[in-house]
Design a protein around this motif. Structure first.
Motif, PDB file in Angstrom:
ATOM      1  N   ALA A  50       7.315   6.243   7.443  1.00 19.31           N
ATOM      2  CA  ALA A  50       6.029   5.629   7.805  1.00 19.31           C
ATOM      3  C   ALA A  50       6.174   4.673   8.979  1.00 19.31           C
ATOM      4  O   ALA A  50       5.284   4.564   9.818  1.00 19.31           O
ATOM      5  N   LEU A  51       7.298   3.967   9.049  1.00 18.90           N
ATOM      6  CA  LEU A  51       7.490   2.961  10.099  1.00 18.90           C
ATOM      7  C   LEU A  51       8.198   3.544  11.316  1.00 18.90           C
ATOM      8  O   LEU A  51       8.486   2.844  12.269  1.00 18.90           O
ATOM      9  N   ASN A  52       8.513   4.844  11.224  1.00 16.11           N
ATOM     10  CA  ASN A  52       9.239   5.509  12.306  1.00 16.11           C
ATOM     11  C   ASN A  52      10.566   4.802  12.601  1.00 16.11           C
ATOM     12  O   ASN A  52      10.906   4.517  13.750  1.00 16.11           O
TER      13      ASN A  52
ATOM     14  N   GLN B 268       1.791   9.347  -1.354  1.00 15.47           N
ATOM     15  CA  GLN B 268       0.859  10.087  -0.494  1.00 15.47           C
ATOM     16  C   GLN B 268       0.719   9.442   0.868  1.00 15.47           C
ATOM     17  O   GLN B 268       0.500  10.116   1.866  1.00 15.47           O
ATOM     18  N   GLN B 269       0.834   8.118   0.887  1.00 18.33           N
ATOM     19  CA  GLN B 269       0.584   7.419   2.143  1.00 18.33           C
ATOM     20  C   GLN B 269       1.141   6.012   2.059  1.00 18.33           C
ATOM     21  O   GLN B 269       1.179   5.424   0.973  1.00 18.33           O
ATOM     22  N   ILE B 270       1.571   5.490   3.204  1.00 19.34           N
ATOM     23  CA  ILE B 270       1.990   4.081   3.262  1.00 19.34           C
ATOM     24  C   ILE B 270       1.293   3.449   4.446  1.00 19.34           C
ATOM     25  O   ILE B 270       1.272   4.015   5.539  1.00 19.34           O
ATOM     26  N   ASP B 271       0.701   2.291   4.219  1.00 16.47           N
ATOM     27  CA  ASP B 271       0.066   1.577   5.313  1.00 16.47           C
ATOM     28  C   ASP B 271       1.054   0.534   5.824  1.00 16.47           C
ATOM     29  O   ASP B 271       1.338  -0.454   5.159  1.00 16.47           O
ATOM     30  N   GLY B 272       1.610   0.794   7.009  1.00 16.13           N
ATOM     31  CA  GLY B 272       2.690  -0.064   7.501  1.00 16.13           C
ATOM     32  C   GLY B 272       2.250  -1.361   8.165  1.00 16.13           C
ATOM     33  O   GLY B 272       3.081  -2.156   8.585  1.00 16.13           O
ATOM     34  N   HIS B 273       0.928  -1.614   8.241  1.00 14.86           N
ATOM     35  CA  HIS B 273       0.462  -2.748   9.058  1.00 14.86           C
ATOM     36  C   HIS B 273       1.021  -4.096   8.648  1.00 14.86           C
ATOM     37  O   HIS B 273       1.477  -4.870   9.474  1.00 14.86           O
ATOM     38  N   ARG B 274       0.991  -4.337   7.351  1.00 12.44           N
ATOM     39  CA  ARG B 274       1.430  -5.636   6.871  1.00 12.44           C
ATOM     40  C   ARG B 274       2.918  -5.834   7.159  1.00 12.44           C
ATOM     41  O   ARG B 274       3.351  -6.899   7.591  1.00 12.44           O
ATOM     42  N   ILE B 275       3.677  -4.777   6.949  1.00 11.80           N
ATOM     43  CA  ILE B 275       5.117  -4.846   7.206  1.00 11.80           C
ATOM     44  C   ILE B 275       5.374  -5.077   8.685  1.00 11.80           C
ATOM     45  O   ILE B 275       6.172  -5.939   9.074  1.00 11.80           O
ATOM     46  N   GLU B 276       4.661  -4.326   9.518  1.00  8.09           N
ATOM     47  CA  GLU B 276       4.871  -4.461  10.969  1.00  8.09           C
ATOM     48  C   GLU B 276       4.550  -5.874  11.456  1.00  8.09           C
ATOM     49  O   GLU B 276       5.254  -6.424  12.311  1.00  8.09           O
ATOM     50  N   ALA B 277       3.497  -6.463  10.900  1.00  9.40           N
ATOM     51  CA  ALA B 277       3.133  -7.824  11.313  1.00  9.40           C
ATOM     52  C   ALA B 277       4.271  -8.797  10.980  1.00  9.40           C
ATOM     53  O   ALA B 277       4.632  -9.651  11.792  1.00  9.40           O
ATOM     54  N   ASP B 278       4.858  -8.644   9.803  1.00 12.70           N
ATOM     55  CA  ASP B 278       5.980  -9.508   9.423  1.00 12.70           C
ATOM     56  C   ASP B 278       7.183  -9.284  10.328  1.00 12.70           C
ATOM     57  O   ASP B 278       7.843 -10.232  10.757  1.00 12.70           O
ATOM     58  N   LEU B 279       7.465  -8.019  10.610  1.00 10.80           N
ATOM     59  CA  LEU B 279       8.617  -7.711  11.473  1.00 10.80           C
ATOM     60  C   LEU B 279       8.411  -8.317  12.857  1.00 10.80           C
ATOM     61  O   LEU B 279       9.329  -8.909  13.431  1.00 10.80           O
ATOM     62  N   ASP B 280       7.184  -8.201  13.372  1.00 13.25           N
ATOM     63  CA  ASP B 280       6.896  -8.757  14.699  1.00 13.25           C
ATOM     64  C   ASP B 280       7.056 -10.271  14.708  1.00 13.25           C
ATOM     65  O   ASP B 280       7.391 -10.870  15.723  1.00 13.25           O
TER      66      ASP B 280
ATOM     67  N   ARG C  22       0.804  -1.212   0.000  1.00 16.86           N
ATOM     68  CA  ARG C  22       0.000   0.000   0.000  1.00 16.86           C
ATOM     69  C   ARG C  22       0.836   1.260   0.000  1.00 16.86           C
ATOM     70  O   ARG C  22       0.655   2.132   0.848  1.00 16.86           O
ATOM     71  N   ILE C  23       1.795   1.304  -0.918  1.00 19.30           N
ATOM     72  CA  ILE C  23       2.482   2.577  -1.132  1.00 19.30           C
ATOM     73  C   ILE C  23       1.577   3.344  -2.090  1.00 19.30           C
ATOM     74  O   ILE C  23       1.610   3.144  -3.306  1.00 19.30           O
ATOM     75  N   LEU C  24       0.733   4.163  -1.496  1.00 20.56           N
ATOM     76  CA  LEU C  24      -0.272   4.891  -2.273  1.00 20.56           C
ATOM     77  C   LEU C  24       0.354   6.143  -2.877  1.00 20.56           C
ATOM     78  O   LEU C  24       0.971   6.940  -2.172  1.00 20.56           O
ATOM     79  N   THR C  25       0.209   6.305  -4.182  1.00 24.99           N
ATOM     80  CA  THR C  25       0.768   7.493  -4.839  1.00 24.99           C
ATOM     81  C   THR C  25      -0.345   8.230  -5.589  1.00 24.99           C
ATOM     82  O   THR C  25      -1.453   7.710  -5.724  1.00 24.99           O
ATOM     83  N   ASP C  26      -0.012   9.403  -6.091  1.00 23.93           N
ATOM     84  CA  ASP C  26      -0.937  10.054  -7.023  1.00 23.93           C
ATOM     85  C   ASP C  26      -0.848   9.316  -8.360  1.00 23.93           C
ATOM     86  O   ASP C  26      -0.126   8.315  -8.471  1.00 23.93           O
ATOM     87  N   ASN C  27      -1.548   9.795  -9.370  1.00 20.75           N
ATOM     88  CA  ASN C  27      -1.562   9.017 -10.616  1.00 20.75           C
ATOM     89  C   ASN C  27      -0.655   9.612 -11.700  1.00 20.75           C
ATOM     90  O   ASN C  27      -0.846   9.367 -12.881  1.00 20.75           O
ATOM     91  N   ALA C  28       0.348  10.385 -11.293  1.00 20.68           N
ATOM     92  CA  ALA C  28       1.275  10.966 -12.268  1.00 20.68           C
ATOM     93  C   ALA C  28       2.280   9.895 -12.693  1.00 20.68           C
ATOM     94  O   ALA C  28       3.376   9.782 -12.134  1.00 20.68           O
TER      95      ALA C  28
END
Ligand code: ASP
Ligand code: MG
Length: 413
Positions: A163-165, A114-126, A101-107
């Motif tokens: 995004a993941l701090n 615009q935004q990254i949803d880190g949840h999936r990555i964090e679950a794997d890291l955990d 979910r590396i969300l970008t504009d459509n250029a």
């Protein structure tokens, strides 16, 4: 335990052997107990190869399809790196930009994150896994694949770190850090231990091609400590971060680095009316043609007549000159003049703020070499001059010595 984002560029993953070497490096960090997210580029040469395939069909392929094509390079690398990590007994998972979910504009071709949803990555890291993410790509609201512009994997890495701090974003590349200037021009150039975001931006915007400029802007905006280091040898690299408030200002080097650029050309329009709206007429028309203007200087007008000089990219010179001719006619200007035998040279350093006489030192060093300065502009942390191109290397060396940047150890070349 720290969370580190590492990015490996194209040459670092340029062959199966190199991918295996990167896997070993990643595995070592993983064993030390760090949580690791790895962003990778395509294998070196691959993005260019893909672009050529497209151009063989259509000189101007649809941008959406171009992104579908060029994003595949990174997808190859993430899979191979995870396989190599698996072989070393490290559990790893690869993801494309869209999948995390590396969300970008459509250029397409120059999309912005615009935004990254880190949840999936964090679950794997955990769960103790290393996460490997394809650089350079994302997807827009509608799920179309997008890419971030050449060199965009740097920006992916920094955006992930923000995004993941993360504690640090490490950019592994084929040089061991940021240097006071290009070591190919000055053999006594030194690796810098630290540099600020602002200084790095100035260096990057003029030729130092180590990092995509956008990634430095991003890191500065979100205060992500960035470290540039070699993937081939051990070493501390160069840390790019905010200015250290506690540091003694007087101890600080006045100048951190010398940046230069030969890609520019200079245009001058003489004898234009000294009236409101004239600068707008001249430069507005150039900008309207989407030509980027860099240094702009207007003289103090005399007898109701002024001169404006500005620089553009060399590739844009003939188009800009054509436009300027038209403007000169409209304004009844005296003459125009175009010159592509110039180079731009800047000394950069936050230390300038607390030291007087920096400009004088710079001009003295150039005068001693008999180098004529054509244009001068300054900002808080930078002094830029435009000179004749053939004196560029001489000027860089003179300033490098003049501002005490020469390494004591290296041989003079
Ligand atoms: N593979 C892309 C390029 O060659 C992105 C990158 O390497 O950063 O520009
Ligand atoms: Mg790069």
């Amino acid at each position: 335990m720290s969370l580190i984002v590492q990015k490996y560029g194209g040459t670092s993953v340029g062959s199966v052997e190199r991918i295996q070497a990167v896997a070993e490096k990643v595995a070592r960090s993983h064993r030390l107990g760090d949580k690791l997210v790895v962003a990778v580029s395509a294998m070196s040469g691959e993005t260019n190869r893909l672009i050529e395939l497209a151009k063989a069909i259509d000189a101007q392929p649809p941008l959406r399809e171009m992104d579908v094509l060029v994003s595949t390079g990174e997808q190859v690398t993430i899979a191979l790196l995870c396989m190599a990590l698996n072989k070393l007994g490290v559990e790893a998972r690869s993801y494309t930009g869209g999948q995390v979910r590396i969300l970008t504009d459509n250029a397409h071709g120059k999309a912005r994150i615009q935004q990254i949803d880190g949840h999936r990555i964090e679950a794997d890291l955990d769960a103790g896994r290393v996460v490997v993410v394809a650089g350079f790509q994302g997807s827009d609201e509608d799920g179309n694949i997008t890419t971030l512009g050449r060199g965009g994997s740097d920006t992916t890495a920094v955006a992930l770190a923000a995004a993941l701090n993360a504690d640090e974003c490490q950019i592994y590349t084929d040089v061991d850090g940021v240097y006071t200037t290009d070591p190919r021009v000055v053999s006594r150039a030194q690796r810098l231990d630290k540099i600020t975001f602002d200084e790095m931006l100035e260096m990057a915007s003029q030729g130092s091609k180590i990092l995509q400029i956008r990634s430095v802007e991003f890191a500065g905006k979100y205060n992500v400590p960035l470290r540039v280091m070699s993937s081939f040898e051990e070493g501390p690299g160069t840390l790019i971060s905010l200015e250290d408030e506690d540091e003694d200002q007087m101890e600080k080097a006045v100048v951190s680095g010398i940046a230069f650029n030969r890609d520019e050309a200079k245009l001058t329009i003489r004898g234009i009316p000294d009236q409101p709206g004239v600068a707008y007429k001249v430069l507005g028309a150039i900008s309207a043609a989407n030509i980027e203007i860099d240094v702009i200087v207007q003289n103090v007008a005399k007898d109701n007549s002024a001169t404006i000089t500005f620089t553009v990219h060399r590739n844009d010179l003939s188009q800009a000159e054509g436009l300027l001719k038209q403007i000169a006619q409209d304004l009844g200007a005296l003459e125009i003049d175009a010159d592509d035998q110039i180079a731009k040279l800047s000394i950069v350093g936050v230390g300038m703020r607390s030291h007087a006489g920096v400009a004088a030192t710079m001009f003295e060093a150039l005068a001693k070499e008999n180098i004529n300065i054509q244009l001068i502009t300054t900002s808080e942390i930078k002094i830029t001059v435009v000179i004749e191109e053939r004196y560029l290397e001489l000027a860089v060396r003179a300033l490098h010595t003049g501002f005490d940047l020469d390494s004591p150890s290296a041989e003079q070349g």
